[in-house]
Scaffold this active site. Structure first.
Site, PDB file in Angstrom:
ATOM      1  N   GLU A 166       0.789  -1.231   0.000  1.00  0.00           N
ATOM      2  CA  GLU A 166       0.000   0.000   0.000  1.00  0.00           C
ATOM      3  C   GLU A 166       0.822   1.282   0.000  1.00  0.00           C
ATOM      4  OE1 GLU A 166      -3.501  -2.561   0.536  1.00  0.00           O
ATOM      5  OE2 GLU A 166      -1.407  -2.750   1.032  1.00  0.00           O
ATOM      6  N   TYR A 168       3.406   2.097   1.966  1.00  0.00           N
ATOM      7  CA  TYR A 168       4.008   2.487   3.236  1.00  0.00           C
ATOM      8  C   TYR A 168       5.526   2.251   3.184  1.00  0.00           C
ATOM      9  CZ  TYR A 168      -0.748   2.916   5.057  1.00  0.00           C
ATOM     10  OH  TYR A 168      -2.048   3.287   5.265  1.00  0.00           O
ATOM     11  N   ARG A 216       2.776  -8.789   4.338  1.00  0.00           N
ATOM     12  CA  ARG A 216       1.831  -8.249   3.350  1.00  0.00           C
ATOM     13  C   ARG A 216       2.630  -7.637   2.208  1.00  0.00           C
ATOM     14  NH1 ARG A 216      -3.787  -6.918   3.065  1.00  0.00           N
ATOM     15  NH2 ARG A 216      -4.209  -5.127   1.722  1.00  0.00           N
ATOM     16  N   CYS A 336     -21.047  -6.437   2.426  1.00  0.00           N
ATOM     17  CA  CYS A 336     -20.389  -5.147   2.205  1.00  0.00           C
ATOM     18  C   CYS A 336     -20.679  -4.686   0.788  1.00  0.00           C
ATOM     19  CB  CYS A 336     -18.887  -5.291   2.406  1.00  0.00           C
ATOM     20  SG  CYS A 336     -17.931  -3.857   1.863  1.00  0.00           S
TER      21      CYS A 336
END
Length: 672
Positions: A166, A168, A216, A336
């Protein structure tokens, strides 16, 4: 025969056994910034553990102060914090669950003066310029990750997840875009991979091989200067060799110009990138992003594309997702809808996360219904989101509920929303409501011509009016001209629309109507169409996984107008508005602000802008000028002296605000 044999299969990972293949993905909630934070967080995760999710991943905790995302963001770097974390792990374990702590260093995404990165380039989405880490500080950060892992083990966590995706800090080290270093952590691909590998080696040196470590990995960066598919595969192999027990897959950087998790992204669109990681390693791989049904998850696992599935927002929507899947009751899952309204949009505007379809999410210690003294007979009039939510929640508490709806079907304005491209997930919302009403035995009366006199005589203990909204018709000359349509005419399919259209009103409804008219429906359901439209390289040959986008001709020429002299769409959702505006720009939609409307006639729309009178020749003019409360029935009840309550759009007419309507209805049902 079990309905989801692959999804419900157990899995041994290190020293722990996951009871199924469903992972609750890490997400920012900001619960830690509210009152009674540890109690809230413990209740939040305990509820998901009770729902039988296989593994919970916490929100990201930084291993040092430089790495926190913002002031007061989660930080875990000291023994004094262990006690508060044990209250969380003990709550999850008591409910039969497993929980791993995510360790996340924000790097150049950090919004505070201590922001650091591999280089000093500022992120497009952050006004703060990072300071470049020295080589010594890089090594210290590696040790900080190892120490935080040791603390997590002492606090009772079953493992850690190292956030390398992501965009980071770790991801910033692996990409040419953000790593311009000349020391041992920059330059060649091997050197850029060194930082995550050294973190994993330091962790294993400190805690041994028994504790579960998940990494991840960014399966596709979706930024120019990101890693190619072969580079991602090479990193995956090295990460496994350095000590990772499992690989979780992340998709895209936060600053990517490609949407990754909104409803406009087709389900399981990123499978190609996940399969690239899966093919490179022997350890289990977790698939993520736009997986929101047990059927979709089962298919993914059955084909061998991954070994587990990560669901973050779906576990906000329904904490019992795993349990209902095991019991073979998928129709009862509160799915969702990827709207982002109550989760990401709230996080990006400095509020705590909850869920549009499940307002209890993140508020578990608030939504505690008290036992009812006696079962009441309740009438709710209106079968839109507010009426259905009230009926369900009141019935769950044990009340007898009758739901009256004047139309031939339930849904109210949900039936308009689900016609919009990118909002087909609203079909799931309506399916859940219908199924739940039937399961609970709510007395649903369709085509009901309700009159106040029908409710005299004490047949019901309480009456709730949820009659919704009606379109506001602006005071414009020619508002009754044959060219003029309302958004209900268009989205409801009752009127045909010409080839050139002027939309008056540029709120959420106006943008939805524009989407509907330009014909973007395939883009949200077909991955290949989506990839072409957004320039995604599904072959993974290019750095970052991007190629030039392909444009297609829109079905109509659409013009959007608003009175305010400001950019159109300024008040759309923080995490989704940019997507919608990008799609409409690609469809050549003209957006015109600062206008005064004069009239509509055979010549078209007459308006004034910059002091000049103009005429736009169009086939139709569509009013998307807001809503008014539909309170006629409520006023009739009051006039006859019958006490009623009013909720939803009938109480407050916003931008078709299902979020507010469902929360208000839920709170009232719990209080009755």
């Amino acid at each position: 025969m079990e309905l989801y044999p692959h999804l419900m299969a157990s899995l041994q990972v290190g020293a722990v056994t996951l009871r199924n293949r469903i992972v609750m993905g890490a997400m920012h909630t900001r619960l830690e910034t509210l009152d009674r934070p540890h109690e809230r967080v413990a209740a939040f995760y305990r509820t998901r553990a009770q729902g039988e999710v296989g593994l919970i991943l916490t929100c990201g905790h930084s291993p040092n102060r430089e790495g926190i995302f913002e002031p007061n963001a989660p930080l875990f770097c000291d023994h004094s914090q262990i006690k508060e974390h044990r209250s969380i792990t003990e709550a999850v374990h008591a409910a039969g669950g497993l929980i791993a702590l995510q360790l996340l260093h924000a790097g150049r995404y950090a919004r505070h003066p201590l922001c650091v990165g591999p280089s000093s380039d500022r992120a497009r989405i952050n006004p703060v310029v990072p300071r470049e880490l020295t080589t010594e500080e890089v090594w210290q950060t590696i040790e900080d990750f190892a120490k935080a892992t040791e603390l997590a083990r002492e606090a009772g966590y079953d493992g850690v997840e190292i956030m390398g995706s992501e965009g980071y800090l770790i991801n910033q080290f692996t990409a040419i875009l953000t790593n311009h270093r000349t020391d041992e952590f920059g330059g060649s691909g091997v050197a850029r991979m060194r930082f995550p590998l050294e973190i994993l080696r330091a962790i294993r040196r400190r805690i041994g091989d028994e504790f579960m470590v998940i990494y991840r990995i960014s399966a596709v960066d979706l930024v120019d200067g990101g890693m190619s598919g072969p580079e991602v595969a090479e990193l995956a192999r090295n990460v496994e060799a350095a000590g990772a027990d499992m690989l979780n897959t992340g998709i895209g950087w936060h600053e990517s110009a490609v949407p990754t998790i909104a409803a406009s992204v087709p389900r399981s669109a990123w499978l190609y990138a996940i399969e690239n990681v899966k093919a490179a390693v022997t350890c289990p791989v977790i698939a993520s992003n736009r997986i929101n049904t047990p059927d979709g998850a089962e298919r993914l696992l059955a084909t061998g594309s991954a070994d587990l599935v990560s669901m973050a927002r779906p576990l906000l929507a329904d904490p019992d997702f795993a349990k209902k899947s095991r019991l073979g009751r998928p129709g009862e899952i509160n799915t969702c809808i990827a709207c982002n309204q109550a989760c990401l949009d709230r996080i990006f505007t400095d509020r705590s996360a909850t869920c549009l379809v499940n307002p209890r999410a993140g508020r578990e210690i608030e939504f505690v219904p008290s036992p009812i003294a006696r079962r009441k007979k309740l009438a709710v009039i209106g079968g839109g989101p507010a009426g259905m939510a009230f009926a369900i929640n009141a019935s769950e508490r044990g009340h007898y509920v009758s739901l009256f709806e004047s139309a031939a079907s339930l849904g109210g304005q949900l039936n308009l929303a689900r016609a919009v491209p990118g909002k087909s997930e609203f079909n799931e919302m309506l399916r859940y409501f219908r199924t739940r009403l039937a399961t609970l035995g709510v007395d649903v009366r369709l085509g009901a011509d309700v009159k106040p006199s029908d409710f005299r005589g004490g047949g019901f203990d309480e009456i709730v009016v949820a009659t919704g909204v009606r379109p506001r018709i602006p005071d414009i000359e020619g508002a009754d001209h044959p060219k003029v349509l309302s958004y209900i005419d268009v989205l409801g399919g009752s009127s045909s629309v010409g080839n050139s259209v002027a939309i008056i009103g540029a709120g959420g409804v106006g943008f939805d109507v524009a989407e509907f008219l330009v014909g973007n429906e395939q883009e949200s359901v077909d991955p290949e169409t989506f990839f072409q439209a957004w320039g995604v390289d599904s072959s993974l040959a290019s750095g970052g996984g991007l190629i030039p986008a392909q444009r297609k001709s829109p079905l109509r020429q659409v013009y959007m107008f608003q009175r305010k002299d400001e950019p159109l769409g300024k008040r759309l959702g923080k995490s989704t508005g940019w997507i919608l505006k990008s799609r409409l720009r690609r469809a050549n939609v003209e957006m015109i602000s600062g206008v005064t409307y004069q009239r509509v006639d055979d010549a078209g729309l007459h308006y004034t802008r910059d002091g000049q009178l103009r005429v736009l020749a169009v086939d139709n003019v569509i009013f998307c000028t807001g809503q008014e409360c539909e309170r006629d029935l409520y006023e009739r009840f009051k006039a006859e002296g019958i006490e009623v309550r009013v909720i939803g759009g009938a109480d407050f007419a916003g931008e078709l605000d299902a979020l507010r309507a469902i929360e208000q209805a839920t709170r009232l049902a719990i209080a009755v």
